[in-house]
Design a protein around this motif. Structure first.
Motif, PDB file in Angstrom:
ATOM      1  N   THR A   1     -10.634 112.566-116.993  1.00  0.00           N
ATOM      2  CA  THR A   1      -9.945 111.344-116.588  1.00  0.00           C
ATOM      3  C   THR A   1      -9.863 111.282-115.066  1.00  0.00           C
ATOM      4  OG1 THR A   1      -7.935 110.048-116.941  1.00  0.00           O
ATOM      5  CG2 THR A   1      -7.649 112.412-116.686  1.00  0.00           C
ATOM      6  N   TYR A   2      -9.436 110.152-114.551  1.00  0.00           N
ATOM      7  CA  TYR A   2      -9.214 110.029-113.115  1.00  0.00           C
ATOM      8  C   TYR A   2      -7.846 110.604-112.778  1.00  0.00           C
ATOM      9  CZ  TYR A   2     -13.242 106.968-112.792  1.00  0.00           C
ATOM     10  OH  TYR A   2     -14.500 106.463-112.838  1.00  0.00           O
ATOM     11  N   VAL A   3      -7.786 111.373-111.702  1.00  0.00           N
ATOM     12  CA  VAL A   3      -6.537 112.007-111.274  1.00  0.00           C
ATOM     13  C   VAL A   3      -6.311 111.747-109.793  1.00  0.00           C
ATOM     14  CG1 VAL A   3      -6.615 113.814-113.023  1.00  0.00           C
ATOM     15  CG2 VAL A   3      -7.677 114.211-110.824  1.00  0.00           C
ATOM     16  N   GLY A   4      -5.061 111.809-109.391  1.00  0.00           N
ATOM     17  CA  GLY A   4      -4.705 111.605-107.996  1.00  0.00           C
ATOM     18  C   GLY A   4      -3.231 111.854-107.796  1.00  0.00           C
ATOM     19  N   HIS A   5      -2.694 111.298-106.710  1.00  0.00           N
ATOM     20  CA  HIS A   5      -1.280 111.422-106.405  1.00  0.00           C
ATOM     21  C   HIS A   5      -0.705 110.035-106.152  1.00  0.00           C
ATOM     22  CE1 HIS A   5      -2.584 115.552-105.687  1.00  0.00           C
ATOM     23  NE2 HIS A   5      -1.348 115.858-106.022  1.00  0.00           N
ATOM     24  N   CYS A   6       0.563 109.865-106.518  1.00  0.00           N
ATOM     25  CA  CYS A   6       1.240 108.584-106.336  1.00  0.00           C
ATOM     26  C   CYS A   6       1.416 108.298-104.850  1.00  0.00           C
ATOM     27  CB  CYS A   6       2.601 108.610-107.040  1.00  0.00           C
ATOM     28  SG  CYS A   6       3.535 107.078-106.840  1.00  0.00           S
ATOM     29  N   ARG A   7       1.143 107.074-104.446  1.00  0.00           N
ATOM     30  CA  ARG A   7       1.267 106.732-103.031  1.00  0.00           C
ATOM     31  C   ARG A   7       2.719 106.624-102.588  1.00  0.00           C
ATOM     32  NH1 ARG A   7      -0.734 100.493-102.598  1.00  0.00           N
ATOM     33  NH2 ARG A   7      -2.079 101.063-104.305  1.00  0.00           N
ATOM     34  N   HIS A   8       3.645 106.493-103.533  1.00  0.00           N
ATOM     35  CA  HIS A   8       5.055 106.346-103.175  1.00  0.00           C
ATOM     36  C   HIS A   8       5.836 107.651-103.254  1.00  0.00           C
ATOM     37  CE1 HIS A   8       4.367 102.090-103.056  1.00  0.00           C
ATOM     38  NE2 HIS A   8       3.910 102.122-104.306  1.00  0.00           N
TER      39      HIS A   8
ATOM     40  N   MET B   1       9.595 103.888 -98.613  1.00  0.00           N
ATOM     41  CA  MET B   1       9.397 103.461 -99.983  1.00  0.00           C
ATOM     42  C   MET B   1      10.436 102.386-100.276  1.00  0.00           C
ATOM     43  SD  MET B   1       9.355 105.592-103.608  1.00  0.00           S
ATOM     44  CE  MET B   1      10.185 106.974-102.986  1.00  0.00           C
ATOM     45  N   SER B   2       9.989 101.304-100.875  1.00  0.00           N
ATOM     46  CA  SER B   2      10.906 100.224-101.207  1.00  0.00           C
ATOM     47  C   SER B   2      11.696 100.558-102.467  1.00  0.00           C
ATOM     48  CB  SER B   2      10.134  98.917-101.413  1.00  0.00           C
ATOM     49  OG  SER B   2       9.465  98.940-102.654  1.00  0.00           O
ATOM     50  N   VAL B   3      12.722  99.797-102.710  1.00  0.00           N
ATOM     51  CA  VAL B   3      13.556  99.989-103.896  1.00  0.00           C
ATOM     52  C   VAL B   3      12.729  99.780-105.158  1.00  0.00           C
ATOM     53  CG1 VAL B   3      15.556  99.122-105.154  1.00  0.00           C
ATOM     54  CG2 VAL B   3      15.635  99.316-102.669  1.00  0.00           C
ATOM     55  N   PHE B   4      11.864  98.790-105.144  1.00  0.00           N
ATOM     56  CA  PHE B   4      11.044  98.507-106.323  1.00  0.00           C
ATOM     57  C   PHE B   4      10.035  99.623-106.592  1.00  0.00           C
ATOM     58  CE2 PHE B   4      12.311  94.198-104.949  1.00  0.00           C
ATOM     59  CZ  PHE B   4      13.051  93.866-106.074  1.00  0.00           C
ATOM     60  N   SER B   5       9.479 100.192-105.537  1.00  0.00           N
ATOM     61  CA  SER B   5       8.544 101.315-105.703  1.00  0.00           C
ATOM     62  C   SER B   5       9.252 102.514-106.303  1.00  0.00           C
ATOM     63  CB  SER B   5       7.936 101.702-104.361  1.00  0.00           C
ATOM     64  OG  SER B   5       7.213 100.633-103.820  1.00  0.00           O
ATOM     65  N   ALA B   6      10.458 102.793-105.809  1.00  0.00           N
ATOM     66  CA  ALA B   6      11.229 103.924-106.336  1.00  0.00           C
ATOM     67  C   ALA B   6      11.572 103.700-107.802  1.00  0.00           C
ATOM     68  CB  ALA B   6      12.505 104.113-105.518  1.00  0.00           C
ATOM     69  N   LEU B   7      11.920 102.488-108.153  1.00  0.00           N
ATOM     70  CA  LEU B   7      12.259 102.165-109.541  1.00  0.00           C
ATOM     71  C   LEU B   7      11.044 102.341-110.447  1.00  0.00           C
ATOM     72  CD1 LEU B   7      14.357 101.184-111.548  1.00  0.00           C
ATOM     73  CD2 LEU B   7      13.709  98.851-110.966  1.00  0.00           C
ATOM     74  N   ARG B   8       9.882 101.877-109.990  1.00  0.00           N
ATOM     75  CA  ARG B   8       8.655 102.037-110.784  1.00  0.00           C
ATOM     76  C   ARG B   8       8.329 103.511-110.991  1.00  0.00           C
ATOM     77  NH1 ARG B   8       4.831  97.532-111.279  1.00  0.00           N
ATOM     78  NH2 ARG B   8       3.401  99.225-111.733  1.00  0.00           N
ATOM     79  N   CYS B   9       8.519 104.333-109.969  1.00  0.00           N
ATOM     80  CA  CYS B   9       8.259 105.767-110.103  1.00  0.00           C
ATOM     81  C   CYS B   9       9.236 106.394-111.097  1.00  0.00           C
ATOM     82  CB  CYS B   9       8.340 106.461-108.756  1.00  0.00           C
ATOM     83  SG  CYS B   9       6.950 106.061-107.657  1.00  0.00           S
ATOM     84  N   LEU B  10      10.489 105.979-111.055  1.00  0.00           N
ATOM     85  CA  LEU B  10      11.469 106.501-112.009  1.00  0.00           C
ATOM     86  C   LEU B  10      11.114 106.115-113.440  1.00  0.00           C
ATOM     87  CD1 LEU B  10      14.833 105.925-110.148  1.00  0.00           C
ATOM     88  CD2 LEU B  10      13.755 108.105-110.697  1.00  0.00           C
ATOM     89  N   LEU B  11      10.446 104.976-113.608  1.00  0.00           N
ATOM     90  CA  LEU B  11      10.025 104.511-114.932  1.00  0.00           C
ATOM     91  C   LEU B  11       8.625 105.013-115.297  1.00  0.00           C
ATOM     92  CD1 LEU B  11      11.347 100.852-114.733  1.00  0.00           C
ATOM     93  CD2 LEU B  11      12.364 102.779-115.968  1.00  0.00           C
ATOM     94  N   ASN B  12       8.083 105.940-114.504  1.00  0.00           N
ATOM     95  CA  ASN B  12       6.765 106.542-114.735  1.00  0.00           C
ATOM     96  C   ASN B  12       5.639 105.509-114.677  1.00  0.00           C
ATOM     97  OD1 ASN B  12       5.093 108.742-115.110  1.00  0.00           O
ATOM     98  ND2 ASN B  12       5.190 108.648-117.328  1.00  0.00           N
ATOM     99  N   GLN B  13       5.734 104.583-113.727  1.00  0.00           N
ATOM    100  CA  GLN B  13       4.689 103.581-113.495  1.00  0.00           C
ATOM    101  C   GLN B  13       4.229 103.717-112.049  1.00  0.00           C
ATOM    102  OE1 GLN B  13       6.359  99.788-114.500  1.00  0.00           O
ATOM    103  NE2 GLN B  13       6.620 100.328-116.639  1.00  0.00           N
ATOM    104  N   HIS B  14       3.356 104.664-111.816  1.00  0.00           N
ATOM    105  CA  HIS B  14       2.944 105.035-110.466  1.00  0.00           C
ATOM    106  C   HIS B  14       1.728 104.242-109.995  1.00  0.00           C
ATOM    107  CE1 HIS B  14       5.673 108.457-110.666  1.00  0.00           C
ATOM    108  NE2 HIS B  14       5.275 108.595-111.919  1.00  0.00           N
TER     109      HIS B  14
END
Length: 64
Positions: free
Chosen positions: A27-34, A1-14
């Motif tokens: 609604t559509y449901v799934g799991h975050c790829r990161h 996982m890249s630094v930017f991906s981790a940051l987006r996940c921390l900001l709840n932008q999956h």
């Protein structure tokens, strides 16, 4: 996982694992790829952490 991906996940932008996204009747449901957390689509292109089902039931308006 890249630094930017981790940051987006921390900001709840999956980002979803697209092949595993399903429709649950609401609604559509799934799991975050990161980070792998359960997510739901709020609007097109906007994926957020999935709320607990029990809390959703409490917040839903009751028919009168």
């Amino acid at each position: 996982m890249s630094v930017f991906s981790a940051l987006r996940c921390l900001l709840n932008q999956h980002k979803p694992k697209r092949r595993e996204v399903t429709w649950d009747g609401r609604t559509y449901v799934g799991h975050c790829r990161h980070c792998g957390i359960a997510i739901e689509r709020r609007r097109r292109g906007s994926w957020r952490k999935r709320e607990d089902q029990a809390r959703r039931q409490e917040e839903a308006p009751t028919p009168t």
